[in-house]
Design a protein around this motif. Sequence first.
Motif, PDB file in Angstrom:
ATOM      1  N   LYS A  31      35.094  34.741  50.039  1.00  0.00           N
ATOM      2  CA  LYS A  31      36.470  34.603  50.499  1.00  0.00           C
ATOM      3  C   LYS A  31      36.293  33.498  51.572  1.00  0.00           C
ATOM      4  N   TYR A  79      35.643  37.601  44.584  1.00  0.00           N
ATOM      5  CA  TYR A  79      36.508  37.073  45.764  1.00  0.00           C
ATOM      6  C   TYR A  79      36.089  37.423  47.049  1.00  0.00           C
ATOM      7  N   TYR A  80      35.805  38.732  47.210  1.00  0.00           N
ATOM      8  CA  TYR A  80      35.477  39.170  48.490  1.00  0.00           C
ATOM      9  C   TYR A  80      34.233  38.834  48.970  1.00  0.00           C
ATOM     10  N   GLU A 116      47.585  31.387  52.088  1.00  0.00           N
ATOM     11  CA  GLU A 116      46.300  31.310  51.521  1.00  0.00           C
ATOM     12  C   GLU A 116      45.887  30.035  51.375  1.00  0.00           C
ATOM     13  N   ASN A 131      38.871  28.919  46.239  1.00  0.00           N
ATOM     14  CA  ASN A 131      38.204  29.846  45.734  1.00  0.00           C
ATOM     15  C   ASN A 131      38.641  30.104  44.416  1.00  0.00           C
ATOM     16  N   PHE A 153      40.449  33.235  42.943  1.00  0.00           N
ATOM     17  CA  PHE A 153      42.119  33.710  43.674  1.00  0.00           C
ATOM     18  C   PHE A 153      43.096  33.528  42.449  1.00  0.00           C
TER      19      PHE A 153
END
Length: 260
Positions: A87, A83-84, A132, A92, A95
């Motif tokens: 991001k 995810y990082y 988000e 994504n 998530f």
Amino acid sequence: MNQNIFINEAFTIGIKNYLENKENNDFLTVVIKTLINIYGELDIINPYKTNTESGMGGFDENIIKFGYSKENLSLFKQEMMDYYLTKEQVPNKYFNKIEKDLIDMFFLKINSVNHDESTFNNFKSYLLFNNEKSIDKTEIERYFNFKLKMFNTDIKYQLVENNTLSKEAYEILGYSYDNIIKMSKNELFDINNKVFDYFKIDQTKDDKYIRLDQAIMYYKEFGHKEEKKEENGYVEFLLLSGFIAVSILAITVIVGVLAR
């Protein structure tokens, strides 16, 4: 391990952000807040401060103490890093995977500790937050409700003498329960094998009936997408076969007419 990195960059950033500003609501920080909600601040922050990922008092031991597997924990760590690294992608795909991991951890915990309605409401406040963009709220909420339903269901596994499974298990595969209860033991044995195979359940496991009941609940909640694909493929095959048959018949008639 690099002393400046705890587990990986995603965890390091999330924990640092939490310590600097607990009101921070970026996703990585919210994951750390959710872990703290489940396990307590000491279990998450102390391993970071001592840089202890595994072993006694380490992050790993704290996360698996309620029954979360080491294999799933390894996947959770990798999903955080994935995810990082991605991001900026919207949506994504990592998530919802991470959110579901956290839900699994939570329900393992409440199987072991006292809880009330506020326990569930407090945990849910960390999910489905609005800032988000990549979140699929419906999928996460359905998964939480599915786990809650499983948790609240008083499941009893009382098999009759001939080892008949639940009525729903047979009906999902298209078998009539009225016919099932009239079968011989050998016939029933073969049908039961097909049921377990369909739901991909290992029959050597002691909890196979529990797994079957959970699989049926999941099927009723989310359906069986692969099955639908196979059905659609079969329909398409029938249509194509019909078209070819009609075409051959038409050609045969034309040739017959010309031959005259």
